[in-house]
Design a protein around this motif. Structure first.
Motif, PDB file in Angstrom:
ATOM      1  N   ASN A 120       0.825  -1.212   0.000  1.00 44.26           N
ATOM      2  CA  ASN A 120       0.000   0.000   0.000  1.00 44.26           C
ATOM      3  C   ASN A 120       0.855   1.256   0.000  1.00 44.26           C
ATOM      4  OD1 ASN A 120      -2.969  -0.348   0.029  1.00 44.26           O
ATOM      5  ND2 ASN A 120      -2.541  -1.719   1.732  1.00 44.26           N
ATOM      6  N   LYS A 121       1.971   1.220   0.700  1.00 48.82           N
ATOM      7  CA  LYS A 121       2.878   2.364   0.719  1.00 48.82           C
ATOM      8  C   LYS A 121       3.419   2.640  -0.682  1.00 48.82           C
ATOM      9  CE  LYS A 121       5.591   5.504   2.583  1.00 48.82           C
ATOM     10  NZ  LYS A 121       5.047   6.773   3.121  1.00 48.82           N
ATOM     11  N   ILE A 122       3.762   1.585  -1.407  1.00 46.77           N
ATOM     12  CA  ILE A 122       4.264   1.753  -2.776  1.00 46.77           C
ATOM     13  C   ILE A 122       3.204   2.425  -3.645  1.00 46.77           C
ATOM     14  CG2 ILE A 122       4.969   0.499  -4.862  1.00 46.77           C
ATOM     15  CD1 ILE A 122       6.315  -1.553  -2.959  1.00 46.77           C
ATOM     16  N   ILE A 123       1.969   1.976  -3.528  1.00 45.45           N
ATOM     17  CA  ILE A 123       0.880   2.585  -4.295  1.00 45.45           C
ATOM     18  C   ILE A 123       0.727   4.051  -3.940  1.00 45.45           C
ATOM     19  CG2 ILE A 123      -1.615   2.577  -4.686  1.00 45.45           C
ATOM     20  CD1 ILE A 123      -1.544  -0.466  -4.265  1.00 45.45           C
ATOM     21  N   SER A 124       0.826   4.368  -2.645  1.00 47.29           N
ATOM     22  CA  SER A 124       0.631   5.749  -2.208  1.00 47.29           C
ATOM     23  C   SER A 124       1.723   6.679  -2.719  1.00 47.29           C
ATOM     24  CB  SER A 124       0.575   5.816  -0.678  1.00 47.29           C
ATOM     25  OG  SER A 124       1.862   5.630  -0.105  1.00 47.29           O
ATOM     26  N   LEU A 125       2.887   6.131  -3.048  1.00 49.26           N
ATOM     27  CA  LEU A 125       4.001   6.950  -3.530  1.00 49.26           C
ATOM     28  C   LEU A 125       3.940   7.208  -5.038  1.00 49.26           C
ATOM     29  CD1 LEU A 125       6.859   5.373  -1.377  1.00 49.26           C
ATOM     30  CD2 LEU A 125       5.892   7.670  -1.146  1.00 49.26           C
ATOM     31  N   LEU A 126       3.041   6.539  -5.717  1.00 58.95           N
ATOM     32  CA  LEU A 126       2.824   6.829  -7.144  1.00 58.95           C
ATOM     33  C   LEU A 126       2.009   8.117  -7.276  1.00 58.95           C
ATOM     34  CD1 LEU A 126       1.905   3.222  -8.352  1.00 58.95           C
ATOM     35  CD2 LEU A 126       4.042   4.453  -8.818  1.00 58.95           C
ATOM     36  N   PRO A 127       2.160   8.851  -8.361  1.00 59.83           N
ATOM     37  CA  PRO A 127       1.399  10.107  -8.531  1.00 59.83           C
ATOM     38  C   PRO A 127      -0.107   9.846  -8.501  1.00 59.83           C
ATOM     39  CG  PRO A 127       3.171   9.941 -10.146  1.00 59.83           C
ATOM     40  CD  PRO A 127       3.087   8.607  -9.483  1.00 59.83           C
ATOM     41  N   GLN A 128      -0.783  10.407  -7.537  1.00 57.73           N
ATOM     42  CA  GLN A 128      -2.189  10.094  -7.309  1.00 57.73           C
ATOM     43  C   GLN A 128      -3.114  10.616  -8.407  1.00 57.73           C
ATOM     44  OE1 GLN A 128      -3.153   8.031  -4.455  1.00 57.73           O
ATOM     45  NE2 GLN A 128      -0.983   7.761  -4.934  1.00 57.73           N
ATOM     46  N   SER A 129      -2.681  11.609  -9.142  1.00 57.07           N
ATOM     47  CA  SER A 129      -3.521  12.149 -10.221  1.00 57.07           C
ATOM     48  C   SER A 129      -3.254  11.472 -11.555  1.00 57.07           C
ATOM     49  CB  SER A 129      -3.279  13.656 -10.364  1.00 57.07           C
ATOM     50  OG  SER A 129      -1.930  13.910 -10.744  1.00 57.07           O
ATOM     51  N   GLU A 130      -2.256  10.587 -11.598  1.00 57.64           N
ATOM     52  CA  GLU A 130      -1.877   9.950 -12.861  1.00 57.64           C
ATOM     53  C   GLU A 130      -2.377   8.512 -12.883  1.00 57.64           C
ATOM     54  OE1 GLU A 130       2.306  10.654 -13.535  1.00 57.64           O
ATOM     55  OE2 GLU A 130       2.081  12.802 -13.158  1.00 57.64           O
ATOM     56  N   ARG A 136       8.626   7.024 -16.107  1.00 55.50           N
ATOM     57  CA  ARG A 136       7.676   6.308 -15.248  1.00 55.50           C
ATOM     58  C   ARG A 136       8.282   4.997 -14.742  1.00 55.50           C
ATOM     59  NH1 ARG A 136       2.735   8.464 -15.146  1.00 55.50           N
ATOM     60  NH2 ARG A 136       2.227  10.011 -16.753  1.00 55.50           N
ATOM     61  N   LYS A 137       8.949   4.287 -15.609  1.00 58.66           N
ATOM     62  CA  LYS A 137       9.590   3.039 -15.189  1.00 58.66           C
ATOM     63  C   LYS A 137      10.691   3.314 -14.163  1.00 58.66           C
ATOM     64  CE  LYS A 137      10.388   1.589 -19.446  1.00 58.66           C
ATOM     65  NZ  LYS A 137      10.871   0.704 -20.528  1.00 58.66           N
ATOM     66  N   LYS A 138      11.447   4.394 -14.380  1.00 53.21           N
ATOM     67  CA  LYS A 138      12.505   4.755 -13.431  1.00 53.21           C
ATOM     68  C   LYS A 138      11.912   5.124 -12.071  1.00 53.21           C
ATOM     69  CE  LYS A 138      15.826   6.439 -16.864  1.00 53.21           C
ATOM     70  NZ  LYS A 138      16.506   7.655 -17.423  1.00 53.21           N
ATOM     71  N   LEU A 139      10.781   5.839 -12.080  1.00 50.63           N
ATOM     72  CA  LEU A 139      10.143   6.216 -10.823  1.00 50.63           C
ATOM     73  C   LEU A 139       9.726   4.988 -10.032  1.00 50.63           C
ATOM     74  CD1 LEU A 139       8.911   8.223  -8.832  1.00 50.63           C
ATOM     75  CD2 LEU A 139       6.846   8.285 -10.278  1.00 50.63           C
ATOM     76  N   LEU A 140       9.129   4.008 -10.705  1.00 50.32           N
ATOM     77  CA  LEU A 140       8.695   2.801 -10.005  1.00 50.32           C
ATOM     78  C   LEU A 140       9.902   2.052  -9.442  1.00 50.32           C
ATOM     79  CD1 LEU A 140       6.298   1.110  -9.158  1.00 50.32           C
ATOM     80  CD2 LEU A 140       6.429  -0.091 -11.349  1.00 50.32           C
ATOM     81  N   ASN A 141      10.975   1.980 -10.215  1.00 53.89           N
ATOM     82  CA  ASN A 141      12.204   1.348  -9.722  1.00 53.89           C
ATOM     83  C   ASN A 141      12.739   2.084  -8.494  1.00 53.89           C
ATOM     84  OD1 ASN A 141      13.365  -1.026 -11.181  1.00 53.89           O
ATOM     85  ND2 ASN A 141      12.962   0.258 -12.973  1.00 53.89           N
ATOM     86  N   LYS A 142      12.699   3.406  -8.526  1.00 57.60           N
ATOM     87  CA  LYS A 142      13.192   4.215  -7.409  1.00 57.60           C
ATOM     88  C   LYS A 142      12.370   3.979  -6.144  1.00 57.60           C
ATOM     89  CE  LYS A 142      14.100   9.100  -6.212  1.00 57.60           C
ATOM     90  NZ  LYS A 142      13.092   9.290  -5.167  1.00 57.60           N
ATOM     91  N   ILE A 143      11.051   3.956  -6.287  1.00 57.06           N
ATOM     92  CA  ILE A 143      10.168   3.730  -5.138  1.00 57.06           C
ATOM     93  C   ILE A 143      10.460   2.373  -4.509  1.00 57.06           C
ATOM     94  CG2 ILE A 143       7.774   3.303  -4.467  1.00 57.06           C
ATOM     95  CD1 ILE A 143       6.981   5.463  -6.553  1.00 57.06           C
ATOM     96  N   VAL A 144      10.577   1.348  -5.347  1.00 58.94           N
ATOM     97  CA  VAL A 144      10.850  -0.002  -4.833  1.00 58.94           C
ATOM     98  C   VAL A 144      12.225  -0.055  -4.179  1.00 58.94           C
ATOM     99  CG1 VAL A 144      11.299  -2.388  -5.537  1.00 58.94           C
ATOM    100  CG2 VAL A 144       9.279  -1.188  -6.396  1.00 58.94           C
TER     101      VAL A 144
END
Length: 408
Positions: free
Chosen positions: A241-251, A292-300
């Protein structure tokens, strides 16, 4: 219009739902039922070189009837339907002379197709609509496209006075699970370019689509007694859930349109010790897609620092924006545009917020814009198609064939 309606109704009653969990092609055995029928039908109407391979890819030829050199063009559609909603026991309803009001699809279940919610309906007042009965999808995606191609070829065969070059048709399985072009033999197809008949409302003409990737995230947690969990428990559900919350909420899909990209979480399951989620990444811009792919990698990566490598991430590219392959041969879009205008249709040129077989085929060497097939509200119980839109699609196919011969 009766011919196209009858043909379409016969197709949609055959269940051809694909299955992304399968590793065979076609992904479901039932797709063969329509595939084999289409082979017989193509032969019956007089097509040449009709073939079906071991993976259910169908090809056929309408030979040229001119004595000068003309580019070989193709028309392609898929015969599988989406796994998102049932395609079993499709029972279409026919609404003649639609009055612009609510359509009761299923009275007992209170399922209503309403123009107050689906405002595209308003443009089809007075038309003949084919809808679901509220319990299945319809299958206009993309059996409408197949019906249009077959009917257009039959029309050209029966009207040899219409001059055209060699025309190839191709029907594919498993497009709805992203594999429709994977085993398509572009060299054997032998066309200079093609069109997928896989768009929605009348007039759509598309040569841009998303760059697309899928992502799977697995979180490993540790479960201990909650009363004594301090410093010991690792709750996989909360990390996910934390990972989901760190994604851009408007995107996200429900907040984006046009060329705006998004992240879309479509599956989530788990418990304290193990959580999994699947999402898709979409963007028309290749640079933003990579970001976008880089952002997801960074969050993880950040969560793995906190939780000691508890998270696994796998990202797979699915397809790319065909615009870069279409623009160098843009005359193929211009021909489709002229064809629409010549039969009284105003072209709606816009990016696809999704993908088609054409996006993958374009990168395989077969430039392949997308043309409307006429349906609306795909992949669900509110799906419908105006018969008049299918009839116009047939006119567009015939006119493209005629224009290609005339301009060569």
């Amino acid at each position: 219009m009766q011919d196209i309606m009858n043909r379409f109704l016969n197709y949609v009653k055959i269940d051809t739902q694909s299955d992304s969990s399968s590793n065979i092609t076609p992904s479901t055995a039932k797709q063969w039922n329509l595939a084999n029928r289409l082979v017989d039908e193509l032969r019956e109407i007089g097509m040449s070189d009709v073939s079906i391979d071991e993976n259910a890819y169908i090809m056929a030829t309408l030979p040229s009837n001119v004595d000068h050199e003309v580019p070989t063009i193709g028309f392609i559609s898929h015969f599988d339907t989406s796994p998102d909603f049932s395609g079993t026991n499709v029972n279409p309803k026919i609404i003649n002379n639609y009055d612009g009001k609510d359509i009761i699809l299923h009275e007992e279940l209170d399922i209503i197709l309403s123009p107050e919610y689906f405002d595209d309906l308003k443009q089809y007042e007075g038309k003949t609509l084919i809808t679901t009965d509220g319990t299945t999808l319809l299958g206009a995606d993309d059996k409408a496209g197949i019906a249009e191609i077959v009917t257009a070829m039959e029309y050209l065969i029966n009207h040899p006075e219409i001059k055209h070059g060699e025309i190839r048709v191709g029907f594919t399985p498993d497009e709805e699970i992203g594999r429709g072009a994977h085993k398509f033999d572009v060299d054997a197809f032998g066309a200079d370019w093609a069109y997928t008949m896989d768009g929605s409302q009348i007039g759509e003409l598309e040569y841009e689509n998303f760059n697309a990737a899928s992502a799977k995230i697995i979180v490993k947690g540790k479960s201990v007694h909650p009363g004594y969990a301090k410093g010991k428990m690792v709750n996989a559900l909360l990390i996910a859930n934390k990972i989901i919350s760190l994604l851009p909420q408007s995107e996200v899909p429900e907040k984006t349109e046009g060329r705006e990209g998004f992240f879309h979480v479509h599956h989530f399951k788990g418990e304290i010790e193990h959580a999994e989620m699947e999402l898709i990444i979409r963007d028309h811009s290749k640079s933003r897609f990579e970001e976008r792919k880089k952002l997801l990698n960074k969050i993880v990566s950040e969560q793995n620092v906190i939780y000691k490598n508890a998270v696994q991430l796998e990202i797979k590219d699915q397809y790319y924006n065909m615009k870069e392959k279409i623009e160098p041969v843009f005359h193929i879009v211009e021909i489709a545009k002229e064809a629409m205008e010549s039969v009284g249709i105003t072209p709606i040129i816009k990016p696809i917020r999704g993908g088609t077989d054409g996006s993958q085929l374009s990168f395989m060497g077969l430039p392949c814009p997308n043309i409307f097939a006429g349906g609306h509200n795909f992949h669900g119980k509110y799906e419908y198609v105006p018969v008049e839109s299918m009839a116009k699609a047939i006119e567009v196919i015939v006119k493209i064939c005629e224009l290609t011969a005339h301009k060569s």
